[in-house]
Scaffold this active site. Sequence first.
Site, PDB file in Angstrom:
ATOM      1  N   LEU A   1       0.812  -1.203   0.000  1.00  0.00           N
ATOM      2  CA  LEU A   1       0.000   0.000   0.000  1.00  0.00           C
ATOM      3  C   LEU A   1       0.848   1.256   0.000  1.00  0.00           C
ATOM      4  CD1 LEU A   1      -2.931  -0.897   2.415  1.00  0.00           C
ATOM      5  CD2 LEU A   1      -2.959  -0.797  -0.063  1.00  0.00           C
ATOM      6  N   CYS A   2       1.868   1.246  -0.843  1.00  0.00           N
ATOM      7  CA  CYS A   2       2.646   2.474  -0.968  1.00  0.00           C
ATOM      8  C   CYS A   2       2.889   2.772  -2.444  1.00  0.00           C
ATOM      9  CB  CYS A   2       3.942   2.402  -0.183  1.00  0.00           C
ATOM     10  SG  CYS A   2       4.782   0.831  -0.262  1.00  0.00           S
TER      11      CYS A   2
END
Lengths: 291, 135
Positions: free
Chosen positions: A87-88
């Site tokens: 999630l980056c």
Amino acid sequence: MASLKDIKRKVTAVQKTKQITRAMNMVAASKFKSAQMKMDNFRPYASKFMDVLNSLALRVETMSHPLLAIRDPRRIRVICMTSDRGLCGGFNTNLIKATERFIKEKIKDGKEVSLIAVGRKGRDFFRKKANIIAQKTDVLSKFDMTLAVSVADEVIPSFVKEEYDELYLIYNQFMNVSVQKPTIVRLFPLPSIGQDADVDPDRFLDYAYEPSAEALLERLLPMYVHVLVYRALLETSAGENGARMAAMDNATSNCEELISSLTLKMNKARQAAITAELMDIVGGTEALAKG
Amino acid sequence: MADELMLEIVSPEKMVFSGKIEEVTIPGTEGEFGVLRGHEAFLSSVDIGELNFLKEGKKTLYAVNTGYAEVTSDKVTVLIETAERSDHIDKERALKAKDNAETRLSQLTKEDVEYELARAALARAIARISVAEKQ
């Protein structure tokens, strides 16, 4: 057209997602801040260290150290530094792609490639695709110099023992919050030191050395490796949280957009339901009046 | 005061100490050395061990890891990879680390490249324990 109830449920779901992404954005922001502080704290150490290392290198005529040994690069080792968590945005994907490309090229040239994975994402990706000989995972959320030292301890003895000939470090260079550049640097054999550095050659002229300048330099070289690895770790950590911040910010605004369009849809559906009901009533009244 | 000396201890994490002191003792690789104001300029590597200094008559102890010290007549800069003040050391952990290092060392011979690593780990643990005990 979806029923009123369905849309309502969807809106609540998106709202919840938005809460999560907003929270993640704030967590990443605070982590990013502390990562940046760590970088700032490291700067005086790094600059002082490089200063001494470069001027020492100038004093020593010829350096011979196992870490500087140039061999025919047949066996290559790569350190792939990714984050532990996802999630980056494209942070890990870009780096892994760059690593994969690099490995493929080397293999095409007939070299043997082995991998050291730092960070879980890289390990997971290369688990079946490459020869991972060492890994450090779930370490990046909280780390200090000891992690850099343990990575160095993994690579220094085996290079000295001639288990491989060249070592590359692939990591995301931190440019700013939204830009991280996958970077490949050669660690071993160590590139020559002090050649292009801007140092004052007279700085240590009157100094006595204990032990000799050569011996001192030799002791500083492993520390130099630690500095390089630690810097890469810091940039990875700052980059990861910066990228997550940006990604979550995007996600939050996407949620907002979705909510507003869904709300519009919901209002339209509600209005349609009311209109339909009214039509029913009017129709009913008319039928009664006729009867 | 004329006999004051500026001391800076820098580690990768932070500026460990920066201030005026009277005397500092540093564990150099060629043996421990003390520095007062007016010392000749020199550069020495620092070994694992105990660093202490006197400030206003009070002694402060640090367990330090490898690095180097740069000495000039009125300033000493010590760059080390880790430095722990005596009252911050977790003695339990240090004892455990010492046990670990000892078992590892007993399985290795001097020819192993890892031997040096284990030996260094042992020296680190011992330095920390001794510093913790002295405080």
